[in-house]
Design a protein around this motif. Structure first.
Motif, mmCIF file in Angstrom:
data_model
loop_
_atom_site.group_PDB
_atom_site.id
_atom_site.type_symbol
_atom_site.label_atom_id
_atom_site.label_comp_id
_atom_site.label_asym_id
_atom_site.label_seq_id
_atom_site.Cartn_x
_atom_site.Cartn_y
_atom_site.Cartn_z
ATOM 1 N N VAL A 63 0.845 -1.201 0.000
ATOM 2 C CA VAL A 63 0.000 0.000 0.000
ATOM 3 C C VAL A 63 0.881 1.252 0.000
ATOM 4 C CG1 VAL A 63 -1.739 1.302 1.306
ATOM 5 C CG2 VAL A 63 -1.968 -1.180 1.053
ATOM 6 N N SER A 64 1.933 1.228 0.801
ATOM 7 C CA SER A 64 2.864 2.352 0.844
ATOM 8 C C SER A 64 3.520 2.594 -0.510
ATOM 9 C CB SER A 64 3.943 2.095 1.908
ATOM 10 O OG SER A 64 4.935 3.099 1.855
ATOM 11 N N GLY A 94 -5.785 -0.178 1.927
ATOM 12 C CA GLY A 94 -5.874 -1.327 1.041
ATOM 13 C C GLY A 94 -6.817 -2.365 1.612
ATOM 14 N N SER A 95 -7.524 -3.058 0.725
ATOM 15 C CA SER A 95 -8.434 -4.127 1.146
ATOM 16 C C SER A 95 -7.950 -5.453 0.570
ATOM 17 C CB SER A 95 -9.850 -3.863 0.636
ATOM 18 O OG SER A 95 -10.357 -2.682 1.216
ATOM 19 N N VAL A 111 -6.916 -0.731 -3.652
ATOM 20 C CA VAL A 111 -6.251 0.224 -2.776
ATOM 21 C C VAL A 111 -6.860 1.579 -3.093
ATOM 22 C CG1 VAL A 111 -4.078 1.439 -2.307
ATOM 23 C CG2 VAL A 111 -4.110 -1.053 -2.434
ATOM 24 N N LEU A 112 -7.171 2.323 -2.044
ATOM 25 C CA LEU A 112 -7.726 3.662 -2.186
ATOM 26 C C LEU A 112 -6.694 4.670 -1.699
ATOM 27 C CD1 LEU A 112 -10.022 5.703 -2.687
ATOM 28 C CD2 LEU A 112 -10.811 5.204 -0.344
ATOM 29 N N VAL A 149 -6.586 0.607 -8.311
ATOM 30 C CA VAL A 149 -6.020 1.612 -7.418
ATOM 31 C C VAL A 149 -6.846 2.877 -7.670
ATOM 32 C CG1 VAL A 149 -3.980 2.930 -6.750
ATOM 33 C CG2 VAL A 149 -3.732 0.563 -7.561
ATOM 34 N N ARG A 150 -7.716 3.165 -6.702
ATOM 35 C CA ARG A 150 -8.601 4.323 -6.862
ATOM 36 C C ARG A 150 -8.002 5.542 -6.180
ATOM 37 N NH1 ARG A 150 -13.431 4.552 -4.858
ATOM 38 N NH2 ARG A 150 -13.097 3.211 -3.051
ATOM 39 N N HIS A 151 -8.479 6.726 -6.592
ATOM 40 C CA HIS A 151 -7.965 7.988 -6.055
ATOM 41 C C HIS A 151 -9.130 8.879 -5.649
ATOM 42 C CE1 HIS A 151 -5.496 6.524 -9.431
ATOM 43 N NE2 HIS A 151 -4.534 6.616 -8.539
ATOM 44 N N GLU A 152 -9.044 9.433 -4.455
ATOM 45 C CA GLU A 152 -10.007 10.423 -3.982
ATOM 46 C C GLU A 152 -9.212 11.613 -3.441
ATOM 47 O OE1 GLU A 152 -12.605 8.540 -1.139
ATOM 48 O OE2 GLU A 152 -13.587 7.320 -2.677
ATOM 49 N N PRO A 153 -8.641 12.408 -4.354
ATOM 50 C CA PRO A 153 -7.821 13.529 -3.896
ATOM 51 C C PRO A 153 -8.656 14.724 -3.445
ATOM 52 C CG PRO A 153 -7.892 13.496 -6.273
ATOM 53 C CD PRO A 153 -8.647 12.280 -5.802
ATOM 54 N N THR A 154 -8.091 15.491 -2.556
ATOM 55 C CA THR A 154 -8.630 16.804 -2.224
ATOM 56 C C THR A 154 -7.498 17.805 -2.431
ATOM 57 O OG1 THR A 154 -8.078 16.587 0.122
ATOM 58 C CG2 THR A 154 -10.305 15.951 -0.542
ATOM 59 N N VAL A 155 -7.866 18.978 -2.911
ATOM 60 C CA VAL A 155 -6.876 20.032 -3.152
ATOM 61 C C VAL A 155 -7.383 21.296 -2.486
ATOM 62 C CG1 VAL A 155 -5.656 21.390 -4.899
ATOM 63 C CG2 VAL A 155 -6.234 18.992 -5.366
ATOM 64 N N ARG A 156 -6.505 21.956 -1.788
ATOM 65 C CA ARG A 156 -6.846 23.226 -1.143
ATOM 66 C C ARG A 156 -5.694 24.197 -1.333
ATOM 67 N NH1 ARG A 156 -7.986 20.556 4.141
ATOM 68 N NH2 ARG A 156 -6.718 18.793 3.680
#
Length: 166
Positions: A63-64, A94-95, A111-112, A149-156
């Motif tokens: 996962v890392s 990771g699942s 893996v998210l 391998v999914r991605h849920e990014p946040t940007v600020r």
């Protein structure tokens, strides 16, 4: 001709408690991962599989590796596209699903990655968010696994005068 990169390590089992592997419970799963000129990584099995919870396990390291590879490519793409990143934190998960029948096998189902990215200026937020979608085609590790391998990014945007969010 395509370049080939080779990665050589030493993985040494350190869990012989005196009788080797004479039974399932007679040995520790501890081991060390080493590479020339680098600190060793204390490792073990997942505690569920009789491992030491104070050491890294292969599942965590996988996962890392996915998280690190995504981050490094993302930072590269940002630098190449004029997006100034001032902070990046990911809390990946990771699942792994165990095989039915109790034989002990299993595999990762996904893996998210959940990167939280801080950029220097609000005008960079949209481009930074979009660049995450370009990473999967470049990340060596993500391209090498057989699960999503999914991605849920946040940007600020960085707040001047205050530390980045934890």
């Amino acid at each position: 001709m395509a370049a080939t990169h080779t990665y050589e390590l030493t993985v040494r089992w350190t869990g012989n408690t005196g009788t080797g592997t004479d039974s399932y419970r007679s040995f520790a799963r501890t081991h060390e991962v080493r590479a020339e000129g680098k600190p060793s990584i204390p490792a073990s099995a997942d505690p569920y599989f009789r491992g030491d919870s104070d050491r890294w396990n292969p599942e965590e390291l996988l996962v890392s590796a996915l998280s690190e590879c995504h981050m490094l490519w993302f930072l590269h793409l940002c630098a190449a596209n004029g997006v100034v990143v001032t902070d990046y934190v990911d809390r990946p998960a990771g699942s792994m699903v165990m095989d039915e029948g109790g034989r002990g096998g299993g595999q990762f189902s996904e893996v998210l990655l959940r990167p939280q990215v801080t950029v220097a200026d609000a005008s960079m937020e949209e481009k930074a968010a979009a660049l995450h979608a370009d990473v999967p085609a470049l990340c060596f590790i993500a391209r090498s696994v057989n699960f999503p391998v999914r991605h849920e990014p946040t940007v600020r945007t960085e707040r001047r005068g205050s530390p980045p969010p934890a």
